[in-house]
Write a protein that holds these residues in place. Structure first.
Motif, short mmCIF file in Angstrom:
data_model
loop_
_atom_site.label_atom_id
_atom_site.label_comp_id
_atom_site.label_asym_id
_atom_site.label_seq_id
_atom_site.Cartn_x
_atom_site.Cartn_y
_atom_site.Cartn_z
N VAL A 1 96.55 67.58 -10.21
CA VAL A 1 97.19 66.27 -10.10
C VAL A 1 96.14 65.32 -9.54
CG1 VAL A 1 99.06 64.92 -9.10
CG2 VAL A 1 99.43 67.33 -9.70
N SER A 2 95.79 64.30 -10.30
CA SER A 2 94.73 63.40 -9.87
C SER A 2 95.12 62.63 -8.62
CB SER A 2 94.39 62.41 -10.98
OG SER A 2 93.43 61.47 -10.52
N PRO A 3 94.19 62.47 -7.66
CA PRO A 3 94.46 61.65 -6.48
C PRO A 3 94.26 60.16 -6.73
CG PRO A 3 92.26 62.57 -6.32
CD PRO A 3 92.85 63.11 -7.60
N ILE A 4 93.85 59.80 -7.95
CA ILE A 4 93.57 58.40 -8.28
C ILE A 4 94.84 57.70 -8.77
CG2 ILE A 4 92.19 56.84 -9.71
CD1 ILE A 4 90.60 58.48 -7.64
N VAL A 5 95.15 56.56 -8.18
CA VAL A 5 96.30 55.75 -8.60
C VAL A 5 95.85 54.30 -8.70
CG1 VAL A 5 98.61 54.93 -8.03
CG2 VAL A 5 97.98 57.31 -7.55
N GLY A 6 95.86 53.77 -9.89
CA GLY A 6 95.44 52.39 -10.07
C GLY A 6 93.99 52.15 -9.69
N GLY A 7 93.14 53.13 -9.98
CA GLY A 7 91.72 52.99 -9.68
C GLY A 7 91.36 53.12 -8.22
N GLN A 8 92.31 53.60 -7.41
CA GLN A 8 92.07 53.80 -5.98
C GLN A 8 92.71 55.11 -5.55
OE1 GLN A 8 90.23 51.99 -3.74
NE2 GLN A 8 89.57 50.74 -5.47
N ALA A 9 92.39 55.54 -4.33
CA ALA A 9 93.06 56.69 -3.76
C ALA A 9 94.27 56.21 -2.98
CB ALA A 9 92.12 57.47 -2.85
N VAL A 10 95.36 56.97 -3.05
CA VAL A 10 96.57 56.57 -2.33
C VAL A 10 96.33 56.59 -0.83
CG1 VAL A 10 98.98 57.18 -1.88
CG2 VAL A 10 98.04 57.44 -4.17
N LYS A 11 95.64 57.62 -0.35
CA LYS A 11 95.46 57.79 1.09
C LYS A 11 94.11 58.45 1.33
CE LYS A 11 97.74 59.99 5.07
NZ LYS A 11 97.72 58.81 5.93
N GLY A 12 93.49 58.11 2.47
CA GLY A 12 92.26 58.80 2.84
C GLY A 12 91.03 58.22 2.16
N PRO A 13 89.89 58.89 2.34
CA PRO A 13 88.60 58.33 1.94
C PRO A 13 88.13 58.71 0.54
CG PRO A 13 88.23 60.29 3.23
CD PRO A 13 89.73 60.13 3.13
N THR A 14 89.03 59.17 -0.34
CA THR A 14 88.57 59.67 -1.64
C THR A 14 87.76 58.64 -2.40
OG1 THR A 14 90.46 61.18 -1.78
CG2 THR A 14 89.28 60.70 -3.81
N ALA A 15 88.30 57.43 -2.58
CA ALA A 15 87.60 56.41 -3.37
C ALA A 15 86.29 56.00 -2.70
CB ALA A 15 88.51 55.20 -3.57
N LYS A 16 86.32 55.83 -1.39
CA LYS A 16 85.10 55.46 -0.65
C LYS A 16 84.04 56.54 -0.83
CE LYS A 16 83.52 54.54 4.13
NZ LYS A 16 82.70 55.75 4.34
N LEU A 17 84.44 57.79 -0.66
CA LEU A 17 83.49 58.89 -0.78
C LEU A 17 82.91 58.98 -2.20
CD1 LEU A 17 83.84 62.40 0.72
CD2 LEU A 17 83.41 62.20 -1.71
N MET A 18 83.76 58.80 -3.21
CA MET A 18 83.28 58.86 -4.59
C MET A 18 82.21 57.80 -4.83
SD MET A 18 86.81 59.63 -6.71
CE MET A 18 86.04 59.86 -8.33
N GLY A 19 82.44 56.60 -4.32
CA GLY A 19 81.45 55.53 -4.47
C GLY A 19 80.15 55.86 -3.78
N GLU A 20 80.25 56.44 -2.59
CA GLU A 20 79.04 56.79 -1.83
C GLU A 20 78.26 57.93 -2.47
OE1 GLU A 20 81.03 55.32 2.40
OE2 GLU A 20 80.90 57.46 1.92
N LEU A 21 78.96 58.76 -3.24
CA LEU A 21 78.29 59.84 -3.96
C LEU A 21 77.83 59.41 -5.36
CD1 LEU A 21 80.54 62.90 -2.99
CD2 LEU A 21 78.33 62.24 -2.02
N GLY A 22 77.99 58.10 -5.66
CA GLY A 22 77.52 57.57 -6.93
C GLY A 22 78.45 57.84 -8.10
N LEU A 23 79.74 58.06 -7.82
CA LEU A 23 80.71 58.37 -8.87
C LEU A 23 81.65 57.20 -9.09
CD1 LEU A 23 81.64 61.93 -7.57
CD2 LEU A 23 80.16 61.42 -9.52
N ALA A 24 82.05 57.01 -10.34
CA ALA A 24 83.07 56.01 -10.64
C ALA A 24 84.43 56.56 -10.18
CB ALA A 24 83.10 55.73 -12.14
N VAL A 25 85.27 55.67 -9.68
CA VAL A 25 86.60 56.09 -9.22
C VAL A 25 87.54 56.11 -10.42
CG1 VAL A 25 88.44 55.66 -7.55
CG2 VAL A 25 86.08 55.05 -6.99
N THR A 26 87.42 57.18 -11.20
CA THR A 26 88.18 57.31 -12.44
C THR A 26 88.70 58.74 -12.59
OG1 THR A 26 86.24 58.00 -13.73
CG2 THR A 26 86.69 55.61 -13.58
N ASN A 27 89.68 58.88 -13.45
CA ASN A 27 90.20 60.21 -13.76
C ASN A 27 89.17 61.05 -14.51
OD1 ASN A 27 92.84 60.12 -12.60
ND2 ASN A 27 93.42 58.69 -14.22
#
Length: 311
Positions: free
Chosen positions: A227-253
């Motif tokens: 089940v993807s943690p991404i909702v509307g191009g962001q994470a619902v809770k926690g640092p998932t989207a921030k961490l993905m950006g810092e690791l050079g990843l697009a915040v996408t499914n």
């Protein structure tokens, strides 16, 4: 359709999915394999945050408003600790302390984390199996622009502010899956294996880092659905989207699917993002889990996708 269900999970978000599963499946057919990379010793006590979040959530004891800790908690211990100038960055409620003190005592007496967790689940009349990923210590460490940080220092004390450079799991190479973990994945009666919408890098990867678990998932006869943690191009809770950006990843499914490549057979994604561009079999639903009905709906959608993949 009958059959057992196994779910890999972290804390708050994963507990919501497991609670949803308990609404649509007999609880005694569910096995939850829980991240213990967040576990640590604090003030001499053995703390298992993700296991405790499941115990509280599934037994109806969780603080629904804040998403962690116990409902109706009191803070006499923390007040006394602060008066002595003790470390107060990690909050320990009075009721919460009972779990930590008893767990620490039982572990010191020679019991395993698996046995202690099963004891607590039985005390609160939980019929599902809550399985630590390992009885051996595995510690998540975050390499950041402020240096190396143990997980709880990064997550709680530093509030996920430092920029992440890499994540590693100390002790994982020498750890073994806890009793029941591989069996839950390989059980021929397993209908589906789900990966909860927990942070893939911080909550699911520690589980996958324990030798034998990712190999068992890759070889499993049951469909593996995340089940993807991404909702509307962001994470619902926690640092998932921030961490993905810092690791050079697009915040996408697509990035989530790539991360789980070789392990998952399908991905459940939110309707706000849709499945466009996904090469892996997928289904689309509203994955926000605000109510008990939401949680049951998301659990059912994940199981339906697994059934479709199984044919």
């Amino acid at each position: 359709m009958s059959g057992r269900v196994t779910v890999l999970t972290g804390g708050v978000g994963g507990a919501k999915l497991v609670l949803g599963l308990m609404q649509v499946c007999p609880p005694d057919t569910i096995s939850a394999i829980v991240n213990t990379g967040d576990d640590f010793r604090h003030l001499g006590l053995a703390i298992s945050p993700d296991i405790d979040t499941l115990l509280y959530t599934l037994s109806g004891r969780a603080n629904a408003a804040q998403g962690w800790g116990r409902e109706g908690e009191t803070w006499t211990f923390m007040d006394a600790l602060k008066s002595l100038h003790g470390e107060d960055w990690f909050l320990l409620g009075d009721g919460d302390m009972a779990l930590h003190v008893l767990r620490s005592h039982l572990l010191t007496s020679g019991e395993t984390l698996s046995a202690v967790t099963a004891r607590f689940a039985a005390a609160w009349e939980l019929a599902l199996r809550i399985l630590p990923m390992s009885d051996d210590p595995v510690a998540t460490h975050i390499e950041t622009d402020r240096g190396d940080l143990p997980f709880q220092r990064y997550f709680v004390e530093q509030r996920c502010i430092p920029a992440v450079r890499a994540v590693r799991f100390e002790g994982a190479a020498g750890a073994r899956p806890a009793p029941g973990v591989i069996e839950a994945i390989n059980d021929p009666d397993t209908r589906a294996i789900l990966i909860a919408p927990s942070n893939p890098w911080l909550s699911v990867d520690p589980i996958l880092a324990v030798p034998g678990i990712s190999e068992a998932l890759a070889a499993a006869s049951a469909p593996v659905v995340a089940v993807s943690p991404i909702v509307g191009g962001q994470a619902v809770k926690g640092p998932t989207a921030k961490l993905m950006g810092e690791l050079g990843l697009a915040v996408t499914n697509e990035a989530i699917a790539d991360h789980y490549a070789g392990i998952i057979d399908g991905l459940l994604v939110d309707e706000r993002d849709g499945g466009k561009g996904l090469a892996v079999p997928h289904a689309v639903t509203d994955t926000l889990m605000k109510t008990l009905e939401d949680r049951a709906r998301v659990a059912m959608a994940a199981l339906d996708l697994a059934d479709r993949i199984a044919g």
